[in-house]
Write a protein that holds these residues in place. Structure first.
Motif, PDB file in Angstrom:
ATOM      1  N   ASP A 238       3.844  29.925 -68.365  1.00 53.33           N
ATOM      2  CA  ASP A 238       3.884  30.936 -69.431  1.00 53.33           C
ATOM      3  C   ASP A 238       3.885  32.358 -68.864  1.00 53.33           C
ATOM      4  OD1 ASP A 238       1.305  31.381 -68.534  1.00 53.33           O
ATOM      5  OD2 ASP A 238       0.314  30.758 -70.394  1.00 53.33           O
ATOM      6  N   TRP A 239       4.294  32.503 -67.610  1.00 52.32           N
ATOM      7  CA  TRP A 239       4.373  33.771 -66.872  1.00 52.32           C
ATOM      8  C   TRP A 239       3.041  34.196 -66.282  1.00 52.32           C
ATOM      9  CZ3 TRP A 239       9.149  34.100 -65.895  1.00 52.32           C
ATOM     10  CH2 TRP A 239      10.161  34.105 -66.854  1.00 52.32           C
ATOM     11  N   SER A 240       1.936  33.576 -66.653  1.00 50.50           N
ATOM     12  CA  SER A 240       0.629  34.051 -66.191  1.00 50.50           C
ATOM     13  C   SER A 240       0.230  33.397 -64.875  1.00 50.50           C
ATOM     14  CB  SER A 240      -0.452  33.756 -67.236  1.00 50.50           C
ATOM     15  OG  SER A 240      -0.727  32.362 -67.292  1.00 50.50           O
ATOM     16  N   ALA A 241      -0.654  34.085 -64.129  1.00 54.13           N
ATOM     17  CA  ALA A 241      -1.188  33.515 -62.897  1.00 54.13           C
ATOM     18  C   ALA A 241      -1.976  32.247 -63.187  1.00 54.13           C
ATOM     19  CB  ALA A 241      -2.066  34.545 -62.187  1.00 54.13           C
ATOM     20  N   ASP A 242      -2.647  32.188 -64.330  1.00 56.90           N
ATOM     21  CA  ASP A 242      -3.398  30.989 -64.690  1.00 56.90           C
ATOM     22  C   ASP A 242      -2.489  29.776 -64.794  1.00 56.90           C
ATOM     23  OD1 ASP A 242      -5.786  32.340 -64.772  1.00 56.90           O
ATOM     24  OD2 ASP A 242      -5.799  32.602 -66.949  1.00 56.90           O
ATOM     25  N   SER A 243      -1.334  29.936 -65.418  1.00 55.25           N
ATOM     26  CA  SER A 243      -0.425  28.790 -65.539  1.00 55.25           C
ATOM     27  C   SER A 243       0.143  28.416 -64.182  1.00 55.25           C
ATOM     28  CB  SER A 243       0.700  29.086 -66.537  1.00 55.25           C
ATOM     29  OG  SER A 243       1.617  30.035 -66.033  1.00 55.25           O
ATOM     30  N   GLY A 244       0.415  29.412 -63.343  1.00 57.41           N
ATOM     31  CA  GLY A 244       0.886  29.105 -61.993  1.00 57.41           C
ATOM     32  C   GLY A 244      -0.144  28.337 -61.195  1.00 57.41           C
ATOM     33  N   TYR A 245      -1.407  28.690 -61.396  1.00 59.35           N
ATOM     34  CA  TYR A 245      -2.490  27.980 -60.703  1.00 59.35           C
ATOM     35  C   TYR A 245      -2.590  26.543 -61.182  1.00 59.35           C
ATOM     36  CZ  TYR A 245      -7.304  26.743 -59.414  1.00 59.35           C
ATOM     37  OH  TYR A 245      -8.407  26.105 -58.916  1.00 59.35           O
ATOM     38  N   ALA A 246      -2.554  26.338 -62.496  1.00 60.95           N
ATOM     39  CA  ALA A 246      -2.663  24.983 -63.042  1.00 60.95           C
ATOM     40  C   ALA A 246      -1.505  24.105 -62.593  1.00 60.95           C
ATOM     41  CB  ALA A 246      -2.723  25.043 -64.571  1.00 60.95           C
ATOM     42  N   LEU A 247      -0.298  24.648 -62.624  1.00 60.28           N
ATOM     43  CA  LEU A 247       0.859  23.862 -62.202  1.00 60.28           C
ATOM     44  C   LEU A 247       0.898  23.700 -60.690  1.00 60.28           C
ATOM     45  CD1 LEU A 247       3.465  25.447 -64.628  1.00 60.28           C
ATOM     46  CD2 LEU A 247       2.323  23.231 -64.849  1.00 60.28           C
ATOM     47  N   GLY A 248       0.421  24.715 -59.972  1.00 64.47           N
ATOM     48  CA  GLY A 248       0.341  24.609 -58.516  1.00 64.47           C
ATOM     49  C   GLY A 248      -0.612  23.505 -58.081  1.00 64.47           C
ATOM     50  N   ARG A 249      -1.696  23.299 -58.819  1.00 63.32           N
ATOM     51  CA  ARG A 249      -2.634  22.218 -58.493  1.00 63.32           C
ATOM     52  C   ARG A 249      -1.957  20.861 -58.623  1.00 63.32           C
ATOM     53  NH1 ARG A 249      -8.299  22.654 -61.418  1.00 63.32           N
ATOM     54  NH2 ARG A 249      -8.640  20.901 -60.006  1.00 63.32           N
ATOM     55  N   ARG A 250      -1.093  20.728 -59.638  1.00 63.08           N
ATOM     56  CA  ARG A 250      -0.359  19.463 -59.796  1.00 63.08           C
ATOM     57  C   ARG A 250       0.571  19.228 -58.621  1.00 63.08           C
ATOM     58  NH1 ARG A 250       2.157  19.735 -65.730  1.00 63.08           N
ATOM     59  NH2 ARG A 250       3.354  17.993 -64.833  1.00 63.08           N
ATOM     60  N   LEU A 251       1.276  20.280 -58.207  1.00 62.94           N
ATOM     61  CA  LEU A 251       2.204  20.134 -57.078  1.00 62.94           C
ATOM     62  C   LEU A 251       1.456  19.915 -55.763  1.00 62.94           C
ATOM     63  CD1 LEU A 251       4.837  22.915 -57.907  1.00 62.94           C
ATOM     64  CD2 LEU A 251       5.075  20.431 -58.194  1.00 62.94           C
ATOM     65  N   ALA A 252       0.298  20.525 -55.625  1.00 64.24           N
ATOM     66  CA  ALA A 252      -0.453  20.420 -54.369  1.00 64.24           C
ATOM     67  C   ALA A 252      -0.893  18.992 -54.080  1.00 64.24           C
ATOM     68  CB  ALA A 252      -1.669  21.345 -54.411  1.00 64.24           C
ATOM     69  N   ARG A 253      -0.999  18.167 -55.121  1.00 62.52           N
ATOM     70  CA  ARG A 253      -1.417  16.777 -54.934  1.00 62.52           C
ATOM     71  C   ARG A 253      -0.282  15.886 -54.429  1.00 62.52           C
ATOM     72  NH1 ARG A 253      -4.501  17.932 -59.824  1.00 62.52           N
ATOM     73  NH2 ARG A 253      -2.832  17.084 -61.137  1.00 62.52           N
ATOM     74  N   ARG A 254       0.940  16.432 -54.406  1.00 67.94           N
ATOM     75  CA  ARG A 254       2.101  15.648 -53.990  1.00 67.94           C
ATOM     76  C   ARG A 254       2.511  16.042 -52.576  1.00 67.94           C
ATOM     77  NH1 ARG A 254       5.960  13.757 -58.584  1.00 67.94           N
ATOM     78  NH2 ARG A 254       7.008  13.153 -56.656  1.00 67.94           N
ATOM     79  N   PRO A 255       2.355  15.135 -51.605  1.00 72.18           N
ATOM     80  CA  PRO A 255       2.717  15.468 -50.222  1.00 72.18           C
ATOM     81  C   PRO A 255       4.209  15.688 -50.032  1.00 72.18           C
ATOM     82  CG  PRO A 255       2.120  13.144 -50.412  1.00 72.18           C
ATOM     83  CD  PRO A 255       1.757  13.784 -51.702  1.00 72.18           C
ATOM     84  N   ASP A 256       5.046  15.193 -50.976  1.00 71.19           N
ATOM     85  CA  ASP A 256       6.491  15.368 -50.826  1.00 71.19           C
ATOM     86  C   ASP A 256       6.962  16.753 -51.256  1.00 71.19           C
ATOM     87  OD1 ASP A 256       5.751  14.666 -53.448  1.00 71.19           O
ATOM     88  OD2 ASP A 256       7.781  13.991 -53.940  1.00 71.19           O
ATOM     89  N   VAL A 257       6.074  17.569 -51.819  1.00 74.79           N
ATOM     90  CA  VAL A 257       6.433  18.924 -52.222  1.00 74.79           C
ATOM     91  C   VAL A 257       6.294  19.848 -51.015  1.00 74.79           C
ATOM     92  CG1 VAL A 257       5.821  20.893 -53.668  1.00 74.79           C
ATOM     93  CG2 VAL A 257       5.758  18.573 -54.618  1.00 74.79           C
TER      94      VAL A 257
END
Length: 354
Positions: A238-257
């Motif tokens: 949603d353009w906010s740093a908070d949303s980037g953090y939440a989505l970044g946590r999802r990506l961080a759990r994937r070693p293929d990213v």
């Protein structure tokens, strides 16, 4: 030569009042300068047909009388209010705020005032009310910073009867447009990461229905397709740093990213924190590219690779285009799309081996 009182000279001690004791008006200036009221009007509006000596005589009379032309006087003389309207959405974000600052600066340089309306919602009725308010204030023209598709639709339905320039959103009816080159910017970001050896590039996108976000996601997908790379499912923020953090946590759990393109720098900032907390090093384990090049981008840890948008140029160009519309029928600007630039810093690097 000294003029007598009968010639329109101002008696000593009364230089800032006319003979009736009220504030000086345009007629007083005309009498003292020995010219017509129409000539004073031309001087006030910087008409090129006025001779330099006449212009100086009028200026001297204005200084002697202490005459200061009001906006209403200029409006009556020129048929214009010399006021421009700006409608903006999400005005607190870096991009819209920077554009509005540039518009205000360029308008001031051109001798115009700006009345801006910041809207929180983009529904049709709200947009129409904003247009009606600016029209009622006598705006000579309007710039609409219209980042959402529904805003463009509402503007098209509002049928504004004064010059209009729209930012980001093509109304499809010939209304002059200025926009940043989001498609090229997204392509540059993705190609940069692919050249570094990453198998694919994940994407944290802006909200659906925002023109810049939609263009970036389309260009990201197209660039991966052309390279024969897998196209992961995009994550919508949603353009906010908070949303980037939440989505970044999802990506961080994937070693293929190993590579992420983020649709603005604020969300990228949140993603950087998420990767740091998860022990994913940037850029050794995962590379991150943002978008906009906010002033803080160069000072993040690591400094952020990003796509620079020249928001000042967008604002200035839109103002020039609006004034061209006001001055007379004009065609669409030959360069409605403002170029962007990939700024490579330390948040991107070669794909990890193994």
């Amino acid at each position: 030569m000294t003029r007598s009182a009968s010639d329109g000279a101002v008696p000593k001690g009364r230089s800032r009042r006319n003979f009736a004791g009220s504030r000086p008006v345009m007629d007083d200036v005309a009498r003292l300068a020995g010219v017509s009221k129409q000539t004073v009007s031309r001087v006030l509006n910087d008409h090129p047909a006025v001779r330099p000596e006449t212009r100086e005589a009028v200026a001297d009379a204005m200084r002697t009388l202490g005459y200061r032309p009001s906006r209403s006087a200029r409006s009556l003389a020129s048929g214009r209010t010399r006021m421009l309207g700006v409608i903006t959405f999400d005005a607190a974000r870096y991009g819209p705020a920077s554009i509005l600052t540039a518009i205000n600066t360029a308008a001031q340089d051109a001798g115009y005032l700006v009345s801006s309306i910041a809207l929180d919602t983009a529904d049709r009725d709200t947009v129409v009310r904003a247009v009606d308010r600016l029209s009622a204030e006598g705006a000579d023209g309007v710039i609409a910073i219209a980042p959402q598709l529904r805003v463009g639709k509402a503007l098209a339905e509002a049928r504004l009867d004064i010059p209009l320039v729209v930012l980001e959103n093509d109304l499809g009816d010939g209304t002059p447009l200025v926009t940043a080159d989001s498609r090229t910017g997204a392509r540059a970001a993705v190609e940069h990461l692919l050249r570094l050896g990453h198998a694919t590039v994940w994407h944290i996108a802006g909200p659906t229905g925002w023109t810049s976000a939609d263009r970036r996601i389309a260009s990201w997908r197209e660039t991966l397709d052309e390279a024969g790379a897998e196209v992961p499912e995009p994550l919508i923020g949603d353009w906010s740093a908070d949303s980037g953090y939440a989505l970044g946590r999802r990506l961080a759990r994937r070693p293929d990213v190993t590579a992420v393109f983020v649709s603005n720098d604020q969300m990228a900032l949140g993603a950087l924190r998420a990767f740091h907390e998860a022990g994913r090093r940037v850029p050794e384990d995962v590379s991150v590219v943002g978008y906009d090049d906010i002033p803080e981008a160069a000072h993040l840890l690591p400094p952020l690779t990003t796509v620079r948008t020249d928001f000042a140029e967008i604002g200035t160009r839109s103002l020039r285009l609006l004034l061209a519309q006001i001055d007379g029928p004009a065609e669409q600007s030959p360069e409605p799309v403002v170029a962007v630039e990939l700024i490579v810093r330390d948040s991107t690097g070669p794909a990890p081996k193994g």
